[in-house]
Design an enzyme around this catalytic site. Structure first.
Site, PDB file in Angstrom:
ATOM      1  CB  SER A  52      -0.975  -0.027   1.189  1.00 44.23           C
ATOM      2  OG  SER A  52      -1.981   0.950   1.061  1.00 44.23           O
TER       3      SER A  52
ATOM      4  CG  ASP B 135      -7.078  -2.897  -3.024  1.00 46.05           C
ATOM      5  OD1 ASP B 135      -7.774  -2.207  -2.254  1.00 46.05           O
ATOM      6  OD2 ASP B 135      -5.835  -2.917  -2.973  1.00 46.05           O
TER       7      ASP B 135
ATOM      8  CG  HIS C 213      -5.853  -2.428   0.610  1.00 47.66           C
ATOM      9  ND1 HIS C 213      -5.155  -2.048  -0.511  1.00 47.66           N
ATOM     10  CD2 HIS C 213      -5.277  -1.747   1.648  1.00 47.66           C
ATOM     11  CE1 HIS C 213      -4.220  -1.189  -0.185  1.00 47.66           C
ATOM     12  NE2 HIS C 213      -4.268  -1.000   1.122  1.00 47.66           N
TER      13      HIS C 213
END
Length: 222
Positions: A127, A182, A216
């Protein structure tokens, strides 16, 4: 050895998984927003190679725009809340980039000074940690072994390729992995980042893998 961890702020408190043999390579892995290095260090322990040192720093806690300015661990000093795919423009502003990138680059410098060649160092992250890894590698004067960029994007994408013109990583290997479900950083953002990287790096050194059903997060296949 010509340095100590206390001289590098992020390294002093980082979780380090040491090699079981003489360490000749290193992986520096940066976590995502609100996380810390412990979870990723555990993951590294399960796949570690005996000659590799794995370094998982903890980001400092700072006020984060996406969390109503509450304090939480964050690699990026300021996140701009945008709509839709404009998350691709999440900003790492140039005036702020120096203090943000310096601690990560200091870890690389430290490992090089302590005997691990830069071309044996992989920089990676998840991320925002992956975003910072990409930007750091593409602007670094050290020729790195590669970048592992999980569920992330390229900050300041419009500044490239100019921003990497003096970098030693014009042909760096990049592995991008992204969950197809995601909801935070949509897989389309990963695909856009991949296309951007192909426009100024060697396409044969780039891999973009997607994972059906993954959100995610990461999975054992990554």
């Amino acid at each position: 050895m010509c340095g100590n961890n206390m001289s590098v702020p992020l390294l002093a408190e980082a979780v380090t998984v040491s090699g079981t043999e003489r360490e000749t390579a290193a992986v520096i892995f940066l976590h995502g927003l609100g996380d810390n290095g412990h979870g990723w260090a555990d993951s590294m322990s399960s796949i570690r190679l005996p000659y590799v040192k794995y370094i998982c720093p903890h980001a400092p806690s700072i006020p984060v725009t996406l969390n109503m300015r509450m304090m939480m661990p964050s690699c990026l000093c300021q996140l701009i809340v945008c709509r839709g795919f404009m998350i691709y423009n999440i900003s790492l502003s140039l005036p702020l980039s120096r203090p943000l990138l310096s601690p990560v680059k200091a870890i690389i410098d430290h490992e090089v000074k302590n005997g691990i060649p830069a071309n044996r160092i992989v920089l990676g992250g998840f991320s925002q940690g992956g975003a910072l890894s990409l930007y750091t590698a593409l602007t670094s004067q050290h020729k790195l072994a590669g970048v592992v960029a999980l569920s992330c994007w390229l900050p300041l994408h419009k500044s490239f390729p100019q921003a990497s013109s003096s970098s030693a990583n014009q042909c760096v290997a990049v592995l991008q992995c992204h969950g197809e479900m995601d909801p935070m950083i949509p897989v389309q953002i990963g695909a856009m980042t991949f296309e951007k990287l192909k426009s100024f790096l060697n396409p044969q050194r780039l891999i973009f893998k997607t994972y059906p059903g993954m959100m995610h997060s990461s999975c054992p296949q990554v």
